[in-house]
Every structure is written in structure tokens, then in C-alpha cells.
Design a protein around this motif. Sequence first.
Motif, PDB file in Angstrom:
ATOM      1  N   ASN A 308       0.832  -1.206   0.000  1.00 58.69           N
ATOM      2  CA  ASN A 308       0.000   0.000   0.000  1.00 58.69           C
ATOM      3  C   ASN A 308       0.867   1.256   0.000  1.00 58.69           C
ATOM      4  O   ASN A 308       0.626   2.203  -0.766  1.00 58.69           O
ATOM      5  N   ASN A 309       1.890   1.280   0.874  1.00 58.48           N
ATOM      6  CA  ASN A 309       2.754   2.457   0.953  1.00 58.48           C
ATOM      7  C   ASN A 309       3.585   2.630  -0.311  1.00 58.48           C
ATOM      8  O   ASN A 309       3.793   3.752  -0.784  1.00 58.48           O
ATOM      9  N   LEU A 310       4.076   1.524  -0.862  1.00 59.42           N
ATOM     10  CA  LEU A 310       4.863   1.609  -2.093  1.00 59.42           C
ATOM     11  C   LEU A 310       4.035   2.139  -3.250  1.00 59.42           C
ATOM     12  O   LEU A 310       4.519   2.961  -4.048  1.00 59.42           O
ATOM     13  N   LEU A 311       2.798   1.692  -3.348  1.00 59.28           N
ATOM     14  CA  LEU A 311       1.925   2.184  -4.419  1.00 59.28           C
ATOM     15  C   LEU A 311       1.686   3.676  -4.281  1.00 59.28           C
ATOM     16  O   LEU A 311       1.711   4.425  -5.269  1.00 59.28           O
ATOM     17  N   LYS A 312       1.481   4.142  -3.035  1.00 54.72           N
ATOM     18  CA  LYS A 312       1.305   5.580  -2.802  1.00 54.72           C
ATOM     19  C   LYS A 312       2.538   6.366  -3.222  1.00 54.72           C
ATOM     20  O   LYS A 312       2.440   7.417  -3.864  1.00 54.72           O
ATOM     21  N   VAL A 313       3.723   5.841  -2.859  1.00 53.43           N
ATOM     22  CA  VAL A 313       4.967   6.545  -3.189  1.00 53.43           C
ATOM     23  C   VAL A 313       5.179   6.593  -4.701  1.00 53.43           C
ATOM     24  O   VAL A 313       5.507   7.655  -5.257  1.00 53.43           O
TER      25      VAL A 313
END
Length: 555
Positions: A308-313
Motif C-alpha cells: 500500500n505504501n509503495l503504491l502511494k509513493v
Amino acid sequence: MKRYKEIAQLLWKYGRSDLVKQMASEEELGIDEPLLKTSPGDPPPEELADDLEALGPTFVKLGQVLSSRADLLPPRCLKALARLQDKVKPFPYADVERIVEAELGVRISKAFEYFNPEPLAAASLGQVHTAIMRDGREVVVKVQRPDVVPQVVDDFAALATVASFLDRYTKVGRQHRFGEIVEELRASIMRELDYQREAQHLILVGKNLAEFDLIQIPQPVPDFSTRRVITMDFVQGRKITKISPLARLEVSGFALADQLFRAYLKQVLVDGIYHADPHAGNVFLTDDGRVALLDLGMVGHTTPAMQNNLLKVLLAMSEGKSEEVADSLCDMSETDLGFDVVGFGKRVAALVVDRQGQHLRESSMGRTLLEVTRSAAEFGVHVPSEFTMLGKTLLQLDEVGRILSPDFDADAAIRRNTSELMTKRLTRDANKGNIATTLLDVKEFLSGLPVRLNRIMDLVAGKDLEMKVRAVDAPVIMEGLLKIANRIASGVILAALIIGASLMMRIETTWTLFGYPGLAIVCFLTAVAGGLYMVANIFIQDRRSERRANRPGVA
């Protein structure tokens, strides 16, 4: 001690002299200079590759890692180190025969119709030979170098000692935590040395990427694979760096680059396991126009929360939203006490803006991610190792993409595939196992709900319902409130003395001080002394609190 001496000689020859001196002087280490000197008097990069090879498998592997780090080294160093990817000095065929027969438990002539004694390629941890199975299947056999495991263990023990010293006595060591980096690299290489694990990776990743018709993952032969020997399909093709301009015209470079990038996004953001070493030596263009990914010894893993965090970044960076990049990184990272969130946000903004201003052929998502990671440590933000590995992987992927299609836009590919990735993630989360688990949780909640409601209603009816609030650091808060109350009460008393003194000034008395009514002057002087004492006490207490807050180890 001999190994420490060899490492120190390597650093002295190629590293910055102030780095080696600091290992004895314990001074602060700067990081503004390049990792390797590039002045005319320095040894040629080709000599560095030879020296790393002479130090053994561990340092050859380090050279392989550095050969794909365009964010750290100049192009001439990268070109020289690229030789270590598959052109290391091979070990004798006698050792190959001994290891294969010991691992498979059968003579090579019995196991294979043909086994080429000349290696197809030789790398840091093993070398590859072509062979033909008894059923006519063309394969390659990767054989681990003799006695490589104990040598790797000894080398990393020495490197861990050096890293521990730097972490303890240098500022850059405390920022970047070299000990953790060395330990992660040690664990990664030890996993690579287990060829049975690599065989499992080939099967799993091959299954996950089966939907991509332009991607090929060679499959292993399980019965002919052990911890030190792995047998897999022979890929008919060439390294992408060896493709001639004429051959590139015969394939659709953009389609290959786009599907390769989509395959990696799926691996990272949906599957949770991805090929983490796609340097040019591990990517082939097959004779039938597909891209083959080789050597799955090094893989990366991502948890659902990390995905989830990687996709946001990735989305925020592709759209130039630096604030969202910084916020997502802080959410996924460990931060030091009092880390500089404002400074970190400004540095991320500068990196994202610089990337947006670069030409398409110069822009690199992986390079920017790695630069953000290095900058984060300077501001007290310690990014997870999974993020650093992803940055390295994307940096290598950017290089492969440019070879296949110089005008391929990775940012556009991320935005283009976002909706598809989200759909696949939702589909994955909606499998039978997850649905069954959710239904069991709902059933348990609903079955216990009436009992819980009855208990609450009984307590309300009997006036026995109590609510307990537990404040965090309650003693500290109460002490602060008590100080405030005392200061307010003292201020009120002093104000009353001053007002009373001013009113009594109009009353004539026989007792006077300095020509004024004595009682009025006493009240006034008492108020002045109390006020001065209160100001001094506030100043002293605030200074003590500030020193305690800045003392290391005190929250």
C-alpha cells in the motif's frame, strides 16, 4: 587479521584516504565526495574488478551489486565492474564433476546425455554449464563454487566488524546503519547459496507471470536440483546488451519494455515476491522475441501493508507530488526522536522537482528512490530495507527498459496500470480463504453481540457502569498542571499585595518608611521580592527542563 588487512588495502587503494584514516582517528565521516576517486592518478576501474575478483566470491558479489548502481559510480566504473556479472574466472571442471556427482548421487555420464565441460558463464557464487538430458531436453546446470559458504561467512564476519566500528564512532554510520546493511546483504547472499530455494522461486514467479506472453521464466528440473546444483531450461537467446541495432528493429522494443514493467509492478504490488536482480546479465532477449529473466536467487518480498505504501509513493512520485511522497515514507519508516520532518520534506521536494525537470531518457524512478533513501537517513528517517531493494531493482529495470525502448516512460506506465493493479489486488484479497476468515470473524462477533449488549444494559440499569480513562504519562501531566496552578496562585497573591499597597498609600500612619506609610511599603517590597523570585524560578526550571529534554536517552 589477514582478511582485515586485505580489506583495508582495498579501501586505501580505491576509497577516499580520509575514510581509512578515520578508522584510526575516529573523526566524523563526510559523504559529499564520490565513493570512488576519478582523478587521473587513480588506478583504472578494470584493476578494481580484478582486485575484487582476487578477494573472492563475497567481494565479487559486492562488485556485481555496485555494477548496477549508476547512482553511486561513474559510467567507466560501471562498465568495468559489469564483467563480474558473468565473466569471472571459472573453477576447474574436475571440481564441477565432483560436486555434481556428490549432489545428484550419480555419475554425470549417467544423469546427462551430454554435459559441456566448458562453462557457459561464471559468476561470483557459481558457474553454468550447458547439458542435454536423457530425454533430449536442453538444460543448463549451475554449480556452486567449492568451499564458497565458509568463505562468505568469514568475509561477512570481517565486514560486520568494520561496519560496527563505523556505526559506533562515525556520524554517517549512525545515520545509515552500516551494520544492518551488511547483515541484510549477508542474509541475501546466504539465501542465494541455497539453489533449492532458487528452484522454488523459479516455479512461483513463473506461475505468477504466466499471463505475460512476452516474459519467460526458465523452469527447473526438481529431481536434478539440490542446495549446490540447479538444473533448469536452457534459454535460446542473447543478453540484451549484446543485441545489435539491426536485431532491435526485428522486435517491438516498446511492447517488451511495457510488459516487463507491468510484470514487475504486479510482482511488487500484487504478488509480494519479485525478481530483485534484473541487471543486464540476467535479462535475455530470446530467439522468439521474448524477454527471459534469469537467476532468481535474489528475490524481494513485500507485505500487503508495504505494498500500500509503495503504491502511494510510486503514484505520488510519478505525478510530482512531493508532500505525499514524504508523508508515505514517514508512515512506513522508523524515525529518530526529534527527526527533522520539515527538512526531510524540503529535500524530497527538491529531488522530485529535479526528476520532473529531467529529460525522459535521463529520468530514473529507481535512482530517485535511492537518492530519497540516502537523504532520509540524514534527517533521522530510516526507510525499510524493502524500499531500498525496490529502488535498486527499479534502477536496474530502468537501464533494461532504455535498451529495449529508449523513449519508454516509466511514470506513464505506473499511471496507466494503476487501475489494473488495484483490481488485481482486490481480486487477490477476495479469495476463498480471506472470505471464509472474514465470515468466521463476523459470525463470532454476531454470536457474542447479544450477551455483550445485555451486560451493558444491566450495568446501566443498576447504575454500575463505570468509564476508566488512562492518560499517557499522567504523572508528568499532573506535575506540569501543578506547576502552572502554583504560578497562577503566586501571581494572584503578588498582584493583591501590589493593589493593597497602592490603596494603603493614601492612609496616613505614624510609622513610615522612606516617607511613605510603613505597612504599604512593606507590602510593596514583599510583592517586588516575590515577583523577582518567581521570574528567576521560572527561568531556572525552564532551563533544567530543556537540558533534560536534550539529554540522550531521555524522552
